[in-house]
Motif scaffolding. Sequence first.
Motif, short mmCIF file in Angstrom:
data_model
loop_
_atom_site.label_atom_id
_atom_site.label_comp_id
_atom_site.label_asym_id
_atom_site.label_seq_id
_atom_site.Cartn_x
_atom_site.Cartn_y
_atom_site.Cartn_z
N VAL A 91 0.84 -1.20 0.00
CA VAL A 91 0.00 0.00 0.00
C VAL A 91 0.87 1.25 0.00
O VAL A 91 0.59 2.22 -0.73
CB VAL A 91 -0.96 -0.01 1.21
CG1 VAL A 91 -1.66 1.33 1.36
CG2 VAL A 91 -1.99 -1.13 1.07
N ILE A 92 1.93 1.25 0.79
CA ILE A 92 2.82 2.41 0.84
C ILE A 92 3.52 2.60 -0.51
O ILE A 92 3.54 3.71 -1.06
CB ILE A 92 3.86 2.24 1.96
CG1 ILE A 92 3.18 2.23 3.33
CG2 ILE A 92 4.89 3.37 1.90
CD1 ILE A 92 4.10 1.86 4.48
N GLY A 93 4.10 1.53 -1.04
CA GLY A 93 4.84 1.64 -2.29
C GLY A 93 3.98 2.00 -3.47
O GLY A 93 4.27 2.98 -4.19
N GLY A 95 0.97 3.12 -3.34
CA GLY A 95 0.28 4.37 -3.06
C GLY A 95 1.09 5.57 -3.50
O GLY A 95 0.57 6.51 -4.11
N ILE A 96 2.39 5.56 -3.19
CA ILE A 96 3.28 6.64 -3.64
C ILE A 96 3.36 6.67 -5.16
O ILE A 96 3.28 7.75 -5.78
CB ILE A 96 4.69 6.45 -3.03
CG1 ILE A 96 4.65 6.69 -1.52
CG2 ILE A 96 5.70 7.38 -3.69
CD1 ILE A 96 5.97 6.40 -0.81
N LEU A 97 3.48 5.50 -5.77
CA LEU A 97 3.64 5.43 -7.22
C LEU A 97 2.38 5.90 -7.95
O LEU A 97 2.44 6.78 -8.83
CB LEU A 97 3.97 4.00 -7.62
CG LEU A 97 4.22 3.75 -9.12
CD1 LEU A 97 5.44 4.52 -9.59
CD2 LEU A 97 4.40 2.25 -9.38
N PHE A 98 1.23 5.35 -7.60
CA PHE A 98 0.00 5.67 -8.32
C PHE A 98 -0.46 7.10 -8.08
O PHE A 98 -0.89 7.79 -9.01
CB PHE A 98 -1.11 4.70 -7.91
CG PHE A 98 -0.86 3.28 -8.34
CD1 PHE A 98 -0.08 3.00 -9.44
CD2 PHE A 98 -1.41 2.21 -7.64
CE1 PHE A 98 0.17 1.71 -9.85
CE2 PHE A 98 -1.17 0.91 -8.03
CZ PHE A 98 -0.37 0.66 -9.14
N SER A 99 -0.36 7.56 -6.83
CA SER A 99 -0.77 8.95 -6.56
C SER A 99 0.15 9.93 -7.25
O SER A 99 -0.29 10.99 -7.72
CB SER A 99 -0.79 9.20 -5.05
OG SER A 99 0.51 9.07 -4.49
N GLY A 117 0.14 13.53 -0.20
CA GLY A 117 -0.52 12.57 -1.09
C GLY A 117 -0.56 11.19 -0.48
O GLY A 117 -1.56 10.48 -0.55
N LEU A 118 0.55 10.78 0.15
CA LEU A 118 0.59 9.48 0.83
C LEU A 118 -0.37 9.46 2.02
O LEU A 118 -1.00 8.42 2.29
CB LEU A 118 2.01 9.18 1.30
CG LEU A 118 2.20 7.89 2.09
CD1 LEU A 118 1.79 6.68 1.27
CD2 LEU A 118 3.65 7.75 2.56
N ILE A 119 -0.50 10.56 2.71
CA ILE A 119 -1.44 10.63 3.83
C ILE A 119 -2.86 10.36 3.35
O ILE A 119 -3.63 9.61 3.98
CB ILE A 119 -1.35 12.01 4.53
CG1 ILE A 119 0.01 12.16 5.21
CG2 ILE A 119 -2.48 12.18 5.53
CD1 ILE A 119 0.24 13.53 5.81
N TYR A 120 -3.23 10.95 2.22
CA TYR A 120 -4.57 10.72 1.67
C TYR A 120 -4.73 9.27 1.20
O TYR A 120 -5.82 8.71 1.27
CB TYR A 120 -4.85 11.69 0.53
CG TYR A 120 -5.32 13.04 1.02
CD1 TYR A 120 -6.68 13.35 1.04
CD2 TYR A 120 -4.43 13.99 1.48
CE1 TYR A 120 -7.13 14.58 1.49
CE2 TYR A 120 -4.86 15.22 1.93
CZ TYR A 120 -6.21 15.52 1.94
OH TYR A 120 -6.65 16.73 2.40
#
Length: 258
Positions: A91-93, A95-99, A117-120
């Motif tokens: 989710v972290i990885g 999430g950073i990539l897609f956002s 962005g990661l927070i969201y």
Amino acid sequence: MNDNQFKFTNAVVGVPLFFVLFLWFIYWMEIRFGFDFDRNGIYPRTFSGLQGVVFSPFIHSDLNHLYNNSMPLLVLLAALQFFYAKQSYAVIGYGILFSGILTWLIGRSNYHIGASGLIYVLVAFIFFKGILTRYYRLVALSLAVIIIYGGMLWYVFPKVDDTISWEGHLAGLISGFVLSFVYKTPEYKKPVKYDWEQPDYDSTDDKFMQRFDENGNFVNSPVVEEEEAGLMSGYFTSNVAVDYEIVVNKKNESKPES
């Protein structure tokens, strides 16, 4: 389903602490050595701006910006690691990539930096994943997250604050929502106890359900009655003649009281 899935490990504290300390280390390097990392952020629809997809979450404009992102990250990363340990790193990885990619596509022509962005991503994933599992502890976590961070929802809309990247917030929210569907949590799935809970259950083959019509009224199904009649006749009939003889033992006869 049981609460044994929730295990406190060193990663629950270590992952968020390491991540936030790394953000502060990057900011210290920028101040100490006079670097300007802003140009390593996301600059939408440019080839050089793609580097920000990876680097932008670790870059912050000032101390206030860094502090405002650090506290939610500590809380949300700890919650993610405790309740969704198997899915946390993905989710972290992703999430950073897609956002980051989505921000690169829809963002204004400016540098977009910061871990918001990661927070969201984390808020959206934890909220929607808890609702989807329908497990009471995770639903309670979803409600707690939306109560604490629900006000952040306003900052995914344009014109609320021109100094923030609402595009990055919106991209993070969408990414977390999508990831909540992509990553399954079978460990929180309610175990199947009854036949009618099976996905391939057919009520027409159920003897009990055949006792009811389409309106729910009780009926005597001819098929069930014939089967029951066959079982009854086969159980009580026999082709072998049976003779019964009654023997009376006089010693066991009751005697009149004297």
